[in-house]
Design an enzyme around this catalytic site. Structure first.
Site, PDB file in Angstrom:
ATOM      1  CG  ASN A  40      -0.241   0.170   2.527  1.00 28.88           C
ATOM      2  OD1 ASN A  40       0.984   0.109   2.585  1.00 28.88           O
ATOM      3  ND2 ASN A  40      -1.002   0.367   3.592  1.00 28.88           N
ATOM      4  CB  THR A  43       7.123   2.438   5.189  1.00 32.18           C
ATOM      5  OG1 THR A  43       6.774   1.046   5.152  1.00 32.18           O
ATOM      6  CG2 THR A  43       6.575   3.054   6.450  1.00 32.18           C
ATOM      7  CG  ASP A  64      -4.359  -1.441   3.793  1.00 31.25           C
ATOM      8  OD1 ASP A  64      -4.142  -2.442   4.505  1.00 31.25           O
ATOM      9  OD2 ASP A  64      -4.427  -0.283   4.235  1.00 31.25           O
ATOM     10  CE1 TYR A  70     -11.878 -13.746  -1.255  1.00 26.36           C
ATOM     11  CE2 TYR A  70     -11.919 -11.369  -1.595  1.00 26.36           C
ATOM     12  CZ  TYR A  70     -12.301 -12.487  -0.877  1.00 26.36           C
ATOM     13  OH  TYR A  70     -13.095 -12.341   0.237  1.00 26.36           O
ATOM     14  CG  LEU A  79       8.607  -9.510   4.256  1.00 27.52           C
ATOM     15  CD1 LEU A  79       8.243 -10.965   4.031  1.00 27.52           C
ATOM     16  CD2 LEU A  79       9.679  -9.075   3.260  1.00 27.52           C
ATOM     17  CG  ASN A 105      -7.721  -9.758   5.430  1.00 25.48           C
ATOM     18  OD1 ASN A 105      -8.798 -10.326   5.625  1.00 25.48           O
ATOM     19  ND2 ASN A 105      -7.551  -8.462   5.619  1.00 25.48           N
ATOM     20  CE1 TYR A 151       7.070  -4.007  13.372  1.00 20.96           C
ATOM     21  CE2 TYR A 151       8.603  -4.384  15.178  1.00 20.96           C
ATOM     22  CZ  TYR A 151       8.275  -4.495  13.839  1.00 20.96           C
ATOM     23  OH  TYR A 151       9.152  -5.111  12.969  1.00 20.96           O
ATOM     24  CD  GLN A 168      -9.382 -23.299  14.760  1.00 17.36           C
ATOM     25  OE1 GLN A 168      -8.696 -22.453  15.346  1.00 17.36           O
ATOM     26  NE2 GLN A 168     -10.629 -23.064  14.404  1.00 17.36           N
ATOM     27  NE  ARG A 192      14.131   0.530   9.762  1.00 16.57           N
ATOM     28  CZ  ARG A 192      13.613  -0.444   9.003  1.00 16.57           C
ATOM     29  NH1 ARG A 192      13.539  -1.667   9.459  1.00 16.57           N
ATOM     30  NH2 ARG A 192      13.186  -0.184   7.792  1.00 16.57           N
TER      31      ARG A 192
HETATM   32  N1  LIG Z   1      14.222  -4.179   8.862  1.00 17.93           N
HETATM   33  C1  LIG Z   1      14.351  -4.805  10.022  1.00 17.93           C
HETATM   34  O1  LIG Z   1      15.376  -4.655  10.705  1.00 17.93           O
HETATM   35  C2  LIG Z   1      13.266  -5.729  10.518  1.00 17.93           C
HETATM   36  C3  LIG Z   1      13.453  -6.351  11.760  1.00 17.93           C
HETATM   37  C4  LIG Z   1      12.457  -7.195  12.233  1.00 17.93           C
HETATM   38  C5  LIG Z   1      11.333  -7.452  11.485  1.00 17.93           C
HETATM   39  N2  LIG Z   1      11.180  -6.841  10.277  1.00 17.93           N
HETATM   40  C6  LIG Z   1       9.937  -7.119   9.540  1.00 17.93           C
HETATM   41  O2  LIG Z   1      10.210  -7.312   8.173  1.00 17.93           O
HETATM   42  C7  LIG Z   1       9.147  -6.771   7.392  1.00 17.93           C
HETATM   43  C8  LIG Z   1       9.717  -5.809   6.359  1.00 17.93           C
HETATM   44  O3  LIG Z   1      10.379  -4.757   7.041  1.00 17.93           O
HETATM   45  P1  LIG Z   1      11.187  -3.612   6.272  1.00 17.93           P
HETATM   46  O4  LIG Z   1      12.341  -3.270   7.096  1.00 17.93           O
HETATM   47  O5  LIG Z   1      11.385  -3.995   4.858  1.00 17.93           O
HETATM   48  O6  LIG Z   1      10.167  -2.405   6.412  1.00 17.93           O
HETATM   49  P2  LIG Z   1       9.533  -1.448   5.288  1.00 17.93           P
HETATM   50  O7  LIG Z   1       8.731  -0.427   6.005  1.00 17.93           O
HETATM   51  O8  LIG Z   1      10.579  -0.994   4.348  1.00 17.93           O
HETATM   52  O9  LIG Z   1       8.588  -2.459   4.512  1.00 17.93           O
HETATM   53  C9  LIG Z   1       7.265  -2.726   4.901  1.00 17.93           C
HETATM   54  C10 LIG Z   1       6.413  -2.654   3.662  1.00 17.93           C
HETATM   55  O10 LIG Z   1       5.056  -2.978   4.026  1.00 17.93           O
HETATM   56  C11 LIG Z   1       4.196  -2.054   3.384  1.00 17.93           C
HETATM   57  N3  LIG Z   1       2.963  -1.994   4.168  1.00 17.93           N
HETATM   58  C12 LIG Z   1       2.784  -1.496   5.423  1.00 17.93           C
HETATM   59  N4  LIG Z   1       1.504  -1.667   5.800  1.00 17.93           N
HETATM   60  C13 LIG Z   1       0.876  -2.288   4.776  1.00 17.93           C
HETATM   61  C14 LIG Z   1      -0.454  -2.729   4.564  1.00 17.93           C
HETATM   62  N5  LIG Z   1      -1.408  -2.552   5.496  1.00 17.93           N
HETATM   63  N6  LIG Z   1      -0.763  -3.316   3.386  1.00 17.93           N
HETATM   64  C15 LIG Z   1       0.195  -3.492   2.425  1.00 17.93           C
HETATM   65  N7  LIG Z   1       1.459  -3.083   2.572  1.00 17.93           N
HETATM   66  C16 LIG Z   1       1.794  -2.503   3.733  1.00 17.93           C
HETATM   67  C17 LIG Z   1       4.965  -0.749   3.360  1.00 17.93           C
HETATM   68  O11 LIG Z   1       4.488   0.164   2.399  1.00 17.93           O
HETATM   69  C18 LIG Z   1       6.371  -1.249   3.053  1.00 17.93           C
HETATM   70  O12 LIG Z   1       6.591  -1.348   1.666  1.00 17.93           O
HETATM   71  C19 LIG Z   1       8.172  -6.122   8.367  1.00 17.93           C
HETATM   72  O13 LIG Z   1       7.101  -7.000   8.608  1.00 17.93           O
HETATM   73  C20 LIG Z   1       8.986  -5.939   9.618  1.00 17.93           C
HETATM   74  O14 LIG Z   1       8.185  -5.979  10.779  1.00 17.93           O
HETATM   75  C21 LIG Z   1      12.118  -5.981   9.788  1.00 17.93           C
END
Ligand SMILES: NC(=O)c1ccc[n+]([C@@H]2O[C@H](COP(=O)([O-])OP(=O)(O)OC[C@H]3O[C@@H](n4cnc5c(N)ncnc54)[C@H](O)[C@@H]3O)[C@@H](O)[C@H]2O)c1
Length: 322
Positions: A40, A43, A64, A70, A79, A105, A151, A168, A192
């Site tokens: 979406n 970020t 989102d 589907y 992710l 979902n 988070y 389940q 970060r």
């Molecule tokens: N980068 C790290 O150090 C780290 C550490 C632990 C866990 N993670 C996990 O890895 C995953 C990716 O992290 P990242 O660092 O690439 O972060 P990021 O913010 O770059 O990527 C997250 C992506 O998810 C998208 N997004 C957010 N909400 C959404 C929604 N409701 N529907 C569709 N898209 C959505 C954002 O637009 C973004 O592109 C995340 O789930 C994060 O929790 C990352």
């Protein structure tokens, strides 16, 4: 390595336009799969995947995941979720919804089409831990009502949902607990620590250190992390995780600041600020399980990874004429 037509899989990567997701899409495309990237753009950006748009096996969908999707796929890497405190605290309710409704979902989709599904969980499920390093059987110490809870608790609930769908309904699940990851395409201004320090050093600004800078973190280069995620997805169905993926080599914030200053060749000063609420003192993975089951360990040293990341940020700033 290219695969034959028979092993070509249709893979959904949610959050695929984000930092880690964009590297994962690249990797899976290179293996010869069909990738549907759903994001979406909360970020993430199209820029992160613009180089993939011409590939006939890559499709970008603005979606989102708090709404149902589907599609027909064989595997789902879930992710989607803002990952830095600056972003996930900006709209905490949406953060929890993304982890909880989004997981429901995506699990519903996996159930409908019989897909295997992986959750990008986080070391934050351990909260401010009493044991170091943290193994997967440690249950964590999370403040359920603090500013990080949207988070931490969101991801904990996502893990619960994954395991309940598995028990389940027999879903094939994989849960990765990701520790601090860094590399090209991190957000420049998301607070970060690696991107923050690099941007400050490149700009000649003071480097912000919280507390006394003696708190430690471990940093995994993004290519290593992606390798771990792919190995986990391809592991035997009997292995669900959770499994820690991260780099166990610990550095203090002061060490990191000094390495980055060296790479950038910057004379920035260090500026000390109070420690934010619930900031863990130490964060280090125990990756014994990943080694045993996935034969995985990080291979990129911090120096090498930092050099590539600094290059990326330098190029970006040049493109923007800064
Ligand atoms: N980068 C790290 O150090 C780290 C550490 C632990 C866990 N993670 C996990 O890895 C995953 C990716 O992290 P990242 O660092 O690439 O972060 P990021 O913010 O770059 O990527 C997250 C992506 O998810 C998208 N997004 C957010 N909400 C959404 C929604 N409701 N529907 C569709 N898209 C959505 C954002 O637009 C973004 O592109 C995340 O789930 C994060 O929790 C990352």
């Amino acid at each position: 390595m290219k695969r034959g037509c028979n092993s070509r899989k249709r893979i959904l990567v949610t959050g695929g336009a984000g930092f880690i997701g964009s590297h994962l899409c690249e990797r899976l495309l290179a293996e010869g799969h069909d990738i549907l990237c759903a994001d979406n753009f909360y970020t993430g950006t199209r820029d992160n995947v613009v180089h993939l748009l011409g590939n006939p096996h890559f499709e970008l969908l603005r979606h989102d995941i708090t709404f149902p999707l589907y599609v027909e796929v064989d595997e789902i890497y879930n992710l989607a979720c803002p990952a830095s405190p600056v972003h996930y605290q900006n709209d905490p309710v949406q953060t929890t919804k993304t982890s909880v409704h989004g997981s429901i979902n995506m699990l519903g989709l996996a159930k409908r089409v019989g897909a295997k599904i992986l959750l990008a969980s986080t070391s934050e499920v351990y909260g401010d831990p009493e044991v170091h390093p943290q193994k997967e059987d440690y249950w964590g110490r999370v403040n359920p009502i603090g500013p990080r809870a949207c988070y931490d608790e969101g991801k904990r609930c996502a893990e619960t949902l994954f395991f309940d769908y598995h028990r389940q309904m027999g879903l094939r699940i994989k849960v990765a607990r990701i520790f601090n990851t860094y590399g090209p395409r991190m957000h420049p201004n998301d607070g970060r620590v690696v991107s923050n320090f690099i941007m400050q050093a490149l700009g000649g600004e003071p480097i912000t250190i919280y507390g006394d800078g003696q708190q430690t973190r471990s940093f995994c280069y993004v290519d290593d992390l992606v390798e771990g995620l792919v190995r986990l997805m391809n592991s035997d169905d009997s292995f669900t995780g959770p499994v820690n993926l991260g780099n166990p080599v610990e550095f203090t914030m002061l060490d990191l600041a000094q390495s980055i200053l060296r790479h950038v060749g910057s004379g920035s000063e260090l500026a000390f600020h109070p420690l934010p609420q619930d900031d863990p003192r130490q964060r280090c993975p125990d990756i014994t399980l990943a080694g045993q089951v996935l034969g995985w360990r990080p291979v990129t040293g911090l120096d090498d990874g930092l050099a590539r990341t600094v290059d990326y940020f330098r190029t970006r700033l040049c493109e923007q004429g800064i």
